[in-house]
Write an enzyme that holds these catalytic residues in place. Structure first.
Site, PDB file in Angstrom:
ATOM      1  N   HIS A  37      17.144 -33.335  32.070  1.00 25.83           N
ATOM      2  CA  HIS A  37      16.617 -33.431  33.300  1.00 25.83           C
ATOM      3  C   HIS A  37      16.675 -32.040  34.360  1.00 25.83           C
ATOM      4  CE1 HIS A  37      16.316 -37.831  33.241  1.00 25.83           C
ATOM      5  NE2 HIS A  37      17.638 -37.640  32.798  1.00 25.83           N
ATOM      6  N   LYS A  64       9.457 -40.657  24.994  1.00 26.20           N
ATOM      7  CA  LYS A  64      10.279 -41.347  26.225  1.00 26.20           C
ATOM      8  C   LYS A  64       9.210 -41.362  27.129  1.00 26.20           C
ATOM      9  CE  LYS A  64      14.311 -40.498  29.386  1.00 26.20           C
ATOM     10  NZ  LYS A  64      15.404 -39.504  29.662  1.00 26.20           N
ATOM     11  N   HIS A 137      23.606 -38.674  35.271  1.00 30.32           N
ATOM     12  CA  HIS A 137      22.670 -39.575  34.993  1.00 30.32           C
ATOM     13  C   HIS A 137      21.492 -39.498  36.321  1.00 30.32           C
ATOM     14  CE1 HIS A 137      20.143 -43.401  34.324  1.00 30.32           C
ATOM     15  NE2 HIS A 137      20.608 -43.561  35.526  1.00 30.32           N
TER      16      HIS A 137
END
Length: 144
Positions: A37, A64, A137
């Site tokens: 990310h 993804k 996350h």
């Protein structure tokens, strides 16, 4: 001969205080978060950017469906886990300031490579889960 434990105890205690942040930087979940990310200085931020960076980061086997890249500094992103963020839902934190992001969405078709992505870019608040003061996350549902 008398040995004073004072200096040894001081060195030991300083080691305990200094070591955890260093070890935390090597946390595997934090490293995975950065790989999936984080992109400090993206080039283009268009569909080709998404196709390329998703492939280079190993996010295309299978393709993804959705992935967000946050741009800026790692210190700014880490701050969301502290004073730069507020509690948000269960064990999540939302950034106080907005970050520049690129969202890569799979165009559909086969989940097998070659994967093709549509890019959208903008500025958004990010929502992260934190462990040991580090993001581990990114909550993609916040963006969709």
């Amino acid at each position: 001969m008398t040995v004073s434990l004072g200096p040894l105890l001081l060195v030991f205690m300083l080691g305990l205080v200094v070591t955890p942040p260093t070890l935390a930087q090597n946390d595997p979940r934090y490293k995975k978060f950065l790989t999936q990310h984080y992109d400090a200085k993206p080039k283009g931020r268009d569909d080709r950017y998404c196709d390329s960076v998703m492939r280079k980061r190993g996010l295309t086997s299978p393709c993804k469906d959705l992935n967000t890249f946050v741009h800026g500094s790692t210190d700014g992103i880490k701050a969301v886990c502290g004073t730069g963020g507020n509690p948000y839902g269960n064990n999540l934190r939302i950034s106080i300031s907005q970050f520049q992001v690129t969202i890569c969405k799979h165009r559909g078709g086969s989940p097998r490579p070659p994967c093709r992505y549509r890019a959208s870019k903008g500025f958004r608040h990010i929502v992260v889960a934190c462990e040991n003061g580090l993001p581990v996350h990114l909550d993609e549902s916040f963006f969709s």
